[in-house]
Design an enzyme around this catalytic site. Structure first.
Site, PDB file in Angstrom:
ATOM      1  N   ARG A 206      35.155  10.928  64.329  1.00 19.18           N
ATOM      2  CA  ARG A 206      35.763   9.642  64.705  1.00 19.18           C
ATOM      3  C   ARG A 206      37.191   9.632  64.177  1.00 19.18           C
ATOM      4  O   ARG A 206      37.484   9.038  63.132  1.00 19.18           O
ATOM      5  CB  ARG A 206      34.973   8.476  64.081  1.00 19.18           C
TER       6      ARG A 206
ATOM      7  N   LYS B 212      18.961  20.363  55.525  1.00 16.90           N
ATOM      8  CA  LYS B 212      19.230  20.345  54.090  1.00 16.90           C
ATOM      9  C   LYS B 212      18.008  20.745  53.263  1.00 16.90           C
ATOM     10  O   LYS B 212      18.163  21.163  52.117  1.00 16.90           O
ATOM     11  CB  LYS B 212      19.642  18.932  53.674  1.00 16.90           C
TER      12      LYS B 212
ATOM     13  N   THR C 120      18.041  23.788  47.738  1.00 13.35           N
ATOM     14  CA  THR C 120      19.109  23.182  46.942  1.00 13.35           C
ATOM     15  C   THR C 120      19.123  23.950  45.629  1.00 13.35           C
ATOM     16  O   THR C 120      18.077  24.105  45.001  1.00 13.35           O
ATOM     17  CB  THR C 120      18.828  21.687  46.671  1.00 13.35           C
TER      18      THR C 120
ATOM     19  N   HIS D  85      35.777  13.760  50.994  1.00 17.31           N
ATOM     20  CA  HIS D  85      34.859  14.515  51.849  1.00 17.31           C
ATOM     21  C   HIS D  85      34.398  13.639  53.019  1.00 17.31           C
ATOM     22  O   HIS D  85      34.453  14.050  54.182  1.00 17.31           O
ATOM     23  CB  HIS D  85      33.654  14.985  51.031  1.00 17.31           C
TER      24      HIS D  85
ATOM     25  N   GLU E 193      27.573  22.875  49.592  1.00 15.07           N
ATOM     26  CA  GLU E 193      28.225  21.622  49.211  1.00 15.07           C
ATOM     27  C   GLU E 193      28.390  21.620  47.689  1.00 15.07           C
ATOM     28  O   GLU E 193      27.424  21.807  46.952  1.00 15.07           O
ATOM     29  CB  GLU E 193      27.421  20.398  49.683  1.00 15.07           C
TER      30      GLU E 193
ATOM     31  N   GLN F 195      22.025  20.307  61.527  1.00 11.93           N
ATOM     32  CA  GLN F 195      22.347  18.932  61.132  1.00 11.93           C
ATOM     33  C   GLN F 195      22.931  18.130  62.297  1.00 11.93           C
ATOM     34  O   GLN F 195      22.557  16.987  62.535  1.00 11.93           O
ATOM     35  CB  GLN F 195      23.346  18.977  59.967  1.00 11.93           C
TER      36      GLN F 195
ATOM     37  N   ASP G 102      20.398  12.484  47.283  1.00 11.61           N
ATOM     38  CA  ASP G 102      21.789  12.923  47.357  1.00 11.61           C
ATOM     39  C   ASP G 102      22.644  11.800  47.906  1.00 11.61           C
ATOM     40  O   ASP G 102      22.346  11.241  48.970  1.00 11.61           O
ATOM     41  CB  ASP G 102      21.883  14.157  48.267  1.00 11.61           C
TER      42      ASP G 102
ATOM     43  N   GLU H   9      34.834  21.455  55.900  1.00 11.23           N
ATOM     44  CA  GLU H   9      36.180  20.902  55.714  1.00 11.23           C
ATOM     45  C   GLU H   9      37.248  21.989  55.738  1.00 11.23           C
ATOM     46  O   GLU H   9      38.438  21.667  55.669  1.00 11.23           O
ATOM     47  CB  GLU H   9      36.269  20.167  54.369  1.00 11.23           C
TER      48      GLU H   9
ATOM     49  N   ARG I 220      24.946  23.303  59.336  1.00 11.66           N
ATOM     50  CA  ARG I 220      25.687  22.281  60.084  1.00 11.66           C
ATOM     51  C   ARG I 220      25.248  22.179  61.540  1.00 11.66           C
ATOM     52  O   ARG I 220      25.324  21.098  62.137  1.00 11.66           O
ATOM     53  CB  ARG I 220      27.182  22.587  60.019  1.00 11.66           C
TER      54      ARG I 220
ATOM     55  N   GLU J  74      28.693  19.930  44.369  1.00 10.20           N
ATOM     56  CA  GLU J  74      28.281  18.625  43.872  1.00 10.20           C
ATOM     57  C   GLU J  74      27.961  18.677  42.384  1.00 10.20           C
ATOM     58  O   GLU J  74      27.675  19.738  41.827  1.00 10.20           O
ATOM     59  CB  GLU J  74      27.029  18.120  44.613  1.00 10.20           C
TER      60      GLU J  74
ATOM     61  N   ASP K  98      24.157  21.752  47.504  1.00 10.22           N
ATOM     62  CA  ASP K  98      23.309  21.172  48.552  1.00 10.22           C
ATOM     63  C   ASP K  98      23.552  21.966  49.848  1.00 10.22           C
ATOM     64  O   ASP K  98      24.279  21.537  50.735  1.00 10.22           O
ATOM     65  CB  ASP K  98      23.678  19.691  48.709  1.00 10.22           C
TER      66      ASP K  98
HETATM   67 MN    MN Z   1      25.124  16.793  49.904  1.00 13.42          MN
END
Ligand code: MN
Length: 386
Positions: free
Chosen positions: A129, A239, A243, A120, A185, A226, A113, A346, A223, A187, A219
């Site tokens: 950041r 992850k 999938t 994103h 996700e 993660q 991936d 997001e 979170r 994709e 995907d």
């Molecule tokens: Mn992904």
């Protein structure tokens, strides 16, 4: 190249294939693997609400698409001739999609991936950041990680909420329990064609011949797991639990009308290094997320910073061998608009996924002067943690 197989006026003797609303007109002809109750899986091509049984039609007898991928032969032209309105109808070669089970289209030996959705990457990076959302390598290296192939499931398979190590209270040790920040996700991904030998990179000029076709990819991501596990080596159990991919592989040939220029790098961005130049072309596909029947996002693969060809070439640039059927996904596709966000992370403060939620991804190409073609469904429902 564009040819008569893309002619929007072309029609099929399969009447549902002529419905302007279908994802699978005769200009598409995606490939997949299906079975009828009590029968073993075999390859087919989707047309309208039907499947052309490729074995019955004498076109291909394989039980997965890997054989076609190894040869780099999509059969799209032959399938189109078989289904053309001018050919003799063979309704005995058809199986209704509604009466068939759809399987993974190929044996997927490896799954990678990428992280090519720059909007994103920027939006997520900003959470951590605020002043410097993109890491300094982002515009040089197509960032990716090795996913888990064994847990790839086809659309419709339920997805069990994972448990894992979670550290919500930073003053206390982590606990092991069900994820409370389960996400999707949005994709697109491609399945590799013939592949390259170990130790032999693929040059940009040959990259596209190694792309067999495309599917939708969800995907799924936990979170909270993660966040605690990802440093320093990247995603792992957050992850690898599942999938989901769409069952129909839309061939590279079918997508010819939806080519678009590669992402325009903003002024000041470095040019791609020579081994990733020229970048080749992008794809103009619209991708959507539907949560419990409501569309919550619509984004475009035009917003990928790297082309699929660059992802493939980068992947093989160290000599790593790609094999027929390998899945290589784009990373989350997001746009700049508020309604073009490819994951819930997001969309905060929208809640993360609840047990019973249904996430449906859709995708299509649409361009003036051509037939609209789609990817069908990429769907999963969340089951409670075990
Ligand atoms: Mn992904």
């Amino acid at each position: 190249m564009i040819d008569e197989t893309h002619d929007p006026a072309r029609r099929s003797w399969v009447e549902s294939g002529n419905d302007p609303a279908t994802d699978f007109p005769i200009q598409n002809l995606p490939l997949g693997v299906f079975s009828r109750p009590g029968e073993s899986p075999r390859a087919g091509a989707a047309i309208g609400d039907q499947i052309l049984d490729l074995r019955a039609a004498g076109l291909y007898g394989g039980v997965s698409l890997n054989g076609l991928m190894a040869m780099g032969a999509s059969l799209r032209r032959q399938i189109g001739e078989t289904l053309d309105a001018g050919a003799s109808p063979h309704p005995e070669w058809l199986v209704p999609i509604a009466g068939a089970a759809l399987h993974l289209p190929a044996h997927i030996g490896d799954y990678t991936d990428f992280y090519a959705g720059i909007h994103h990457a920027t939006r997520v990076g900003r959470l951590f950041r605020p002043d410097n959302p993109l890491m300094p390598n982002y515009k040089y290296v197509p960032i990716g990680y090795h996913g888990r192939a064994s847990s790839i499931v086809v659309s419709g398979a339920p997805v069990r909420r994972p448990s894992g190590q979670i550290r919500e209270d930073e003053s206390a040790p982590p606990v092991f329990g069900p994820s409370r920040r389960l996400d999707f996700e949005l994709e697109a991904g491609f399945l590799a064609g013939p592949g390259n030998r170990l130790g032999e990179p693929v040059p940009m000029a040959e990259a596209e011949s190694h792309i067999f076709g495309f599917c939708l990819v969800n995907d799924w991501s936990a979170r909270d797991i993660q966040k605690w596990e990802y440093q320093p080596l990247g995603p792992f159990l957050a992850k690898s639990f599942a999938t989901t991919i769409s069952p129909w592989v839309v061939t590279r040939e079918a997508l010819e009308p939806f080519r678009s220029p590669a992402f325009t790098r903003p002024e000041g961005d470095p040019p791609p290094l020579p081994y990733l130049s020229p970048p080749g072309e992008g794809l103009d596909l619209t991708l959507e997320v539907w949560l419990n029947g409501e569309r919550i996002s619509r984004a475009s693969t035009r917003d990928l910073y790297w082309t699929f060809a660059q992802m493939l070439v980068h992947h093989a640039s160290n000599g790593c061998n790609l094999r027929p059927g390998d899945l290589i996904a784009s990373g989350t596709v997001s746009g700049t608009a508020p309604d073009a966000r490819g994951c819930l992370l997001e969309m905060q403060p929208r809640p993360f996924l609840q047990d019973g939620d249904e996430v449906l991804l859709r995708g299509y190409g649409r361009r003036e002067g051509f037939a609209r073609i789609g990817f069908g469904e990429c769907k999963g429902v969340i089951l409670p943690a075990r």
